[in-house]
Write an enzyme that holds these catalytic residues in place. Sequence first.
Site, short mmCIF file in Angstrom:
data_model
loop_
_atom_site.label_atom_id
_atom_site.label_comp_id
_atom_site.label_asym_id
_atom_site.label_seq_id
_atom_site.Cartn_x
_atom_site.Cartn_y
_atom_site.Cartn_z
CE LYS A 22 -1.73 1.53 4.10
NZ LYS A 22 -1.40 2.93 4.46
CG ASN A 23 2.22 2.75 3.54
OD1 ASN A 23 1.07 3.09 3.25
ND2 ASN A 23 2.61 2.51 4.79
CB CYS A 116 -4.86 10.49 12.16
SG CYS A 116 -3.32 9.65 12.38
NE ARG A 121 0.50 9.99 10.53
CZ ARG A 121 0.06 9.01 9.74
NH1 ARG A 121 -1.08 8.43 9.99
NH2 ARG A 121 0.78 8.64 8.72
CG ASP A 304 3.21 1.19 9.62
OD1 ASP A 304 2.77 2.01 10.43
OD2 ASP A 304 3.50 1.47 8.44
NE ARG A 397 -6.87 4.16 5.75
CZ ARG A 397 -5.88 4.40 6.61
NH1 ARG A 397 -6.10 4.37 7.91
NH2 ARG A 397 -4.68 4.69 6.19
N1 EPU Z 1 6.55 14.42 11.17
C1 EPU Z 1 6.64 15.77 11.51
N2 EPU Z 1 6.49 16.68 10.50
C2 EPU Z 1 6.29 16.34 9.21
C3 EPU Z 1 6.21 14.97 8.88
C4 EPU Z 1 6.36 14.03 9.89
O1 EPU Z 1 6.81 16.13 12.67
O2 EPU Z 1 6.16 17.22 8.36
C5 EPU Z 1 6.71 13.41 12.24
C6 EPU Z 1 5.45 12.58 12.43
O3 EPU Z 1 4.51 13.22 13.26
C7 EPU Z 1 6.00 11.30 13.02
C8 EPU Z 1 7.37 11.17 12.33
O4 EPU Z 1 7.66 12.47 11.82
O5 EPU Z 1 6.18 11.44 14.39
C9 EPU Z 1 7.42 10.19 11.19
O6 EPU Z 1 6.29 10.37 10.35
P1 EPU Z 1 6.33 10.12 8.78
O7 EPU Z 1 6.16 11.42 8.08
O8 EPU Z 1 7.50 9.29 8.41
O9 EPU Z 1 4.99 9.28 8.56
P2 EPU Z 1 4.09 9.31 7.29
O10 EPU Z 1 4.92 9.57 6.10
O11 EPU Z 1 2.93 10.19 7.53
C10 EPU Z 1 4.32 6.80 6.62
C11 EPU Z 1 3.37 5.66 6.43
C12 EPU Z 1 2.82 5.22 7.77
C13 EPU Z 1 3.99 4.79 8.65
C14 EPU Z 1 5.00 5.95 8.77
C15 EPU Z 1 6.25 5.59 9.55
C16 EPU Z 1 2.50 6.06 4.22
C17 EPU Z 1 1.35 6.43 3.34
N3 EPU Z 1 2.31 6.07 5.54
O12 EPU Z 1 3.55 7.83 7.23
O13 EPU Z 1 1.99 4.10 7.53
O14 EPU Z 1 3.54 4.44 9.93
O15 EPU Z 1 5.40 6.39 7.46
O16 EPU Z 1 6.89 4.51 8.96
O17 EPU Z 1 3.55 5.73 3.72
C18 EPU Z 1 0.16 2.66 7.92
O18 EPU Z 1 0.39 2.15 6.81
O19 EPU Z 1 -0.63 2.16 8.76
C19 EPU Z 1 0.85 3.90 8.29
C20 EPU Z 1 0.43 4.69 9.27
#
Ligand code: EPU
Length: 421
Positions: A22-23, A116, A121, A304, A397
Amino acid sequence: MDKIVIEGGHPLKGVVKVSGAKNAALPAIAACLLTGGPHTLRGIPLLRDIRTIKSIMEKLGTVFKGSGDVLEVNSDNLTAHEAPYELVKTMRASILLLGPLLARLGQAKISLPGGCAIGARPINLHLKALVSMGADIHLEHGYINAEAKKLKGADVFFDIPTVTGTENIMMAAVTAQGTTTLRNAANEPEIKDLAQMLCAMGADIEGAGTDTIVIHGVDNLAPCEHTIIPDRIEAGTFMIAAALTRGDVDIQGCRPDHLMALMEKLQQTGAEVTKMDESIHVKGPESIESVDIKTMPFPGFATDLQAQFMALMTVAKGWSMFRETVFENRFIHVSELRRLGADIEINGNQALVKGREKLLSAPVMATDLRASASLILAGLVAEGGATEVHRIYHLDRGYEDIENKFRALGAKIRREKGPSV
Ligand code: EPU
């Protein structure tokens, strides 16, 4: 709303085939906005999140064709640049449209994703990087309005390695003027997969899969063919389920190199874990040993998989400590696991699990995607009748055909239909 009903106590046995990730599929589909098509993507899982990103992109003018796990994507004629609230609120990953839309059209309007179930996030790092590349960004009426006549290469340092942030900026940078360097970039396998796809489109990217990614902007991109990597989180969920039910399962079509941290931890529980080129065999232990878990960016233990591994530890011998370091609020499954009899104490970002001999069935409520998976796993071993998992739209999802996959392994599991949400 559908629910899943599980009669626990049946060891999983047999072979399961993992779907596409998915990701990795979500950014790959978003990347098709960067240039006209048709692009051919293989290994696309049939999931609610994939339907959501397709719905948004259809509103922008993208045309989708294909069947099964093959998706043909054509963004020749983009007629809009807005991702509306109604759809973005159901899937935060819609933010992945921001980078490619800005690169292609010079403007994008994306509903600001809210908090969320697993944490606040924020997306500040995505926005900061785009501003450093010359974008003009305003937040108004709950929307991100971004404009840039031509993005320019920049030196970007991410305070925290962000997965979708790295993907977004990589997509924005491929046609920017000059070179963009991403430092402290995320190095999850999904990022390397996206970089491979972008390079197949003609992009010039070095270092994806490390914490420094260098992107030299190119003038033109072309349609590509790309196969999505297997879903490491789905594979990991089945590996944990095999250990938990004291089963014997061959997880096929996966990438062992993406699952090293989990394999190591499962071996410490006493499970027999054997890796082949594209499959992993897990045989559950008679008695499950406790191990501690600290979630980390890749190649550390994936956040995850934390909820699913906690389900395993609820019936282990002794105590285990979980430390969640990626998200601030990712223990929402705990109160539902407790309803099944689990003994878990939470203190800030730590959870202490005291393994019990058994879990007892109960009705429980899914609260997010991976929490749902954790409850299904717990239901597979809960005794004394059926465990009902409600609100499983979260599960849909991110897990393709999950109840049929579990049933094929011998689980007594069924979906009961309810009114749609
Ligand atoms: N963060 C910030 N600012 C930002 C972006 C992130 O503070 O601008 C923080 C977040 O709050 C978090 C950390 O950085 O504490 C890491 O978050 P990240 O941005 O890496 O998460 P994401 O990109 O929103 C993806 C996956 C998630 C997975 C995380 C961590 C996708 C679509 N989603 O989320 O997947 O948990 O990376 O590996 O790729 C899931 O599939 O169930 C899922 C939640």
